[in-house]
Design an enzyme around this catalytic site. Sequence first.
Site, PDB file in Angstrom:
ATOM      1  N   HIS B 131     -58.163 -59.237  29.224  1.00 50.55           N
ATOM      2  CA  HIS B 131     -57.190 -58.157  29.093  1.00 50.55           C
ATOM      3  C   HIS B 131     -57.641 -57.263  27.926  1.00 50.55           C
ATOM      4  O   HIS B 131     -58.290 -57.741  27.000  1.00 50.55           O
ATOM      5  CB  HIS B 131     -55.837 -58.795  28.782  1.00 50.55           C
ATOM      6  CG  HIS B 131     -54.679 -57.864  28.757  1.00 50.55           C
ATOM      7  ND1 HIS B 131     -54.343 -57.120  27.658  1.00 50.55           N
ATOM      8  CD2 HIS B 131     -53.755 -57.562  29.708  1.00 50.55           C
ATOM      9  CE1 HIS B 131     -53.255 -56.407  27.930  1.00 50.55           C
ATOM     10  NE2 HIS B 131     -52.888 -56.657  29.168  1.00 50.55           N
ATOM     11  N   ASP B 208     -56.337 -66.614  25.087  1.00 48.66           N
ATOM     12  CA  ASP B 208     -55.235 -65.716  25.435  1.00 48.66           C
ATOM     13  C   ASP B 208     -54.437 -66.397  26.542  1.00 48.66           C
ATOM     14  O   ASP B 208     -54.866 -66.443  27.694  1.00 48.66           O
ATOM     15  CB  ASP B 208     -55.820 -64.374  25.897  1.00 48.66           C
ATOM     16  CG  ASP B 208     -54.789 -63.483  26.583  1.00 48.66           C
ATOM     17  OD1 ASP B 208     -53.630 -63.902  26.739  1.00 48.66           O
ATOM     18  OD2 ASP B 208     -55.172 -62.359  26.980  1.00 48.66           O
ATOM     19  N   GLN B 211     -50.698 -65.367  30.396  1.00 52.88           N
ATOM     20  CA  GLN B 211     -50.317 -65.631  31.787  1.00 52.88           C
ATOM     21  C   GLN B 211     -50.270 -67.125  32.100  1.00 52.88           C
ATOM     22  O   GLN B 211     -49.991 -67.494  33.241  1.00 52.88           O
ATOM     23  CB  GLN B 211     -51.305 -64.947  32.756  1.00 52.88           C
ATOM     24  CG  GLN B 211     -51.331 -63.448  32.669  1.00 52.88           C
ATOM     25  CD  GLN B 211     -50.016 -62.791  33.084  1.00 52.88           C
ATOM     26  OE1 GLN B 211     -49.128 -63.424  33.653  1.00 52.88           O
ATOM     27  NE2 GLN B 211     -49.888 -61.520  32.777  1.00 52.88           N
ATOM     28  N   LYS B 234     -42.946 -62.612  28.727  1.00 54.35           N
ATOM     29  CA  LYS B 234     -43.489 -63.053  30.013  1.00 54.35           C
ATOM     30  C   LYS B 234     -43.006 -64.452  30.365  1.00 54.35           C
ATOM     31  O   LYS B 234     -43.389 -65.019  31.389  1.00 54.35           O
ATOM     32  CB  LYS B 234     -45.017 -63.039  29.980  1.00 54.35           C
ATOM     33  CG  LYS B 234     -45.604 -61.630  29.854  1.00 54.35           C
ATOM     34  CD  LYS B 234     -47.121 -61.696  29.889  1.00 54.35           C
ATOM     35  CE  LYS B 234     -47.778 -60.431  29.378  1.00 54.35           C
ATOM     36  NZ  LYS B 234     -47.686 -59.306  30.307  1.00 54.35           N
ATOM     37  N   CYS B 374     -54.625 -53.182  32.609  1.00 55.70           N
ATOM     38  CA  CYS B 374     -55.296 -53.406  31.320  1.00 55.70           C
ATOM     39  C   CYS B 374     -56.554 -54.257  31.460  1.00 55.70           C
ATOM     40  O   CYS B 374     -56.914 -55.005  30.536  1.00 55.70           O
ATOM     41  CB  CYS B 374     -54.357 -54.028  30.293  1.00 55.70           C
ATOM     42  SG  CYS B 374     -52.998 -52.961  29.864  1.00 55.70           S
TER      43      CYS B 374
HETATM   44  C1  LIG Z   1     -53.810 -61.941  30.139  1.00 57.47           C
HETATM   45  C2  LIG Z   1     -53.000 -61.074  29.256  1.00 57.47           C
HETATM   46  N1  LIG Z   1     -53.309 -60.962  27.966  1.00 57.47           N
HETATM   47  C3  LIG Z   1     -52.604 -60.205  27.125  1.00 57.47           C
HETATM   48  C4  LIG Z   1     -51.527 -59.475  27.556  1.00 57.47           C
HETATM   49  C5  LIG Z   1     -50.820 -58.606  26.574  1.00 57.47           C
HETATM   50  O1  LIG Z   1     -49.519 -59.017  26.369  1.00 57.47           O
HETATM   51  P1  LIG Z   1     -48.575 -58.171  25.435  1.00 57.47           P
HETATM   52  O2  LIG Z   1     -48.514 -56.816  26.036  1.00 57.47           O
HETATM   53  O3  LIG Z   1     -47.270 -58.896  25.492  1.00 57.47           O
HETATM   54  O4  LIG Z   1     -49.176 -58.157  24.084  1.00 57.47           O
HETATM   55  C6  LIG Z   1     -51.151 -59.556  28.900  1.00 57.47           C
HETATM   56  C7  LIG Z   1     -50.001 -58.828  29.415  1.00 57.47           C
HETATM   57  O5  LIG Z   1     -49.982 -57.720  29.821  1.00 57.47           O
HETATM   58  C8  LIG Z   1     -51.918 -60.353  29.765  1.00 57.47           C
HETATM   59  O6  LIG Z   1     -51.625 -60.432  31.061  1.00 57.47           O
END
Ligand SMILES: Cc1ncc(COP(=O)(O)O)c(C=O)c1O
Lengths: 136, 416
Positions: B131, B208, B211, B234, B374
């Site tokens: 991401h 990370d 998900q 989430k 993203c």
């Molecule tokens: C795999 C992953 N990493 C990071 C994020 C970023 O999360 P956040 O926007 O809550 O910081 C997301 C969500 O959009 C995601 O799906």
Amino acid sequence: MSPGADMYREQILDHYKRPRNHGKLEDPTFTHTGENPVCGDKITIDVELEDDVISSIAFRGDGCAISQASASLLSQELIGMDLDDVEELDRDDVTDLLGVDISPMRIKCAVLAEKIVQDGAKIYEGELDIEHTTTE
Amino acid sequence: MGIQSAAPLDVEAIREEFPILEREVAAETPLVYLDNAATTQTPRPVLDAMDRYYREYNANVHRGLHTLSQEASVAYEDAHDRLAAFVGASGGREELLFTKNTTESLNLVAQAHGLNELGPDDAIVTTEMEHHSSLVTWQQVARRTGAEVRYIGFTDEGYLDMTDAEELIDEDAAVVSVVHVSNTFGTVNPVARLGELAHEQDALFVVDGAQAVPNMPVDVEAIDADCYAFSGHKMAGPTGIGCLYGKRQVLAEMEPFLYGGEMIRSVSFEESSWNDLPWKYEAGTPPIAEGIGLAAAADYIDDIGREQIERHEDWLVEYALDRLAELDGITIHGPRDPADRAGLVAFTMDDIHAHDIAEITNAHGVAIRAGHHCTQPLHERLGIAATSRASFYCYNTRGEIDVLIEALLDTQELFS
Ligand SMILES: Cc1ncc(COP(=O)(O)O)c(C=O)c1O
């Protein structure tokens, strides 16, 4: 149905599937390209002028239905228009052409072609110095 | 209803806890919410916990001697223990700090560790399915420190290329930062194995888990992650709060990332010393209601059970993959085997832009995501600008997937 489906009235789908003035010009007075990063829409427009009046126009590119249909509809409207009038166009002119309410998230798709022609004209007139247009 | 439609979870009872699921997005168009990978909805117990905080004991934490502040402090501090337990961190609050979201958690590691420790001889190994929250962040660290970023590739079916991983994680690797579950392919990556590779080279292993944590049991110690990031919004929790798990020693050694009140032990005009873990990383007034709400979300999810949620999502994904495959001109991205994915499916349809699809499905009440989610470089690798993505949670049904399929058929008819 919400405005979402309404956005895809017959006219828009017709112009998306059978775009008018699609392709390239042999000898354009200017060519300009722009992108809408939101949808990844990309359009290039060729314009031919006679005495600062648009005599022919052609566009190519890809992207969502709204961006491509707007380019097609706008291209028809622009033929015969002089550059001063092109500069006066605003987003309402495009939404009027499309004949539907565009959701706030998609307005950038709708105005992409208009912005490309306007920026292209300004570059041609020496009033602007950019490589590409983006809607952001 | 046949045997195959028996849901692993009692969805009807679950849905009653989510008032938002009763709403219509237009007249006679009930909401079908399939954008859970972007954010999940919030159940009553979480709303109630935050509401109770504001109604009954709203106060700043750590510093007050009065009753409200004591109550708020205990609840907020205990929330750290709750979330530590939720991901299997035996060190409790000292290994679990609150941030704004996954993005901030990853930035914290990148700034506190990356900028201070890395140099031109170091490599940061990450993946092509990161991401942006990780990818862009490590790119910046590399730019500022002279370190090199290496990307582990993926196969056509959206699995990480582990041969590539073994090659790239060499003696130069100082940080290995990988996404546990891809938010685009849905792939569950072999993080424990990647952790072994990282630790063989003494690299910091960062995961990370945005998900993963909401959808499956996660044990940071079994994975042997040095740092593990996830978001509250989430996992049925509120926005504005995320977590960073860090091994005690890692957190003890890193420098703070934000400076100010609450994170200090003592301050003079010349110098300051830092508070205990995890408060050393939580400068300023923290997200108190959100922390308390997130602890309630952890309770809520554990009451249902993450194995059960995972099984329910597999059951939905299996059905979604089958039904989507019935459509002409559809490409489904990511693993074919539902067991290898979390509860999301990204797809493209010939000649119809993802945003057009999402707009028309919305007219049917169906909320899906369209765009690059993203993960722009991943989409570039696939040669597409955007995909559409349906993602599920404990309250979704196979009937809702049928509504999605109807909407997609309608889209195809409009564009035919
Ligand atoms: C795999 C992953 N990493 C990071 C994020 C970023 O999360 P956040 O926007 O809550 O910081 C997301 C969500 O959009 C995601 O799906």
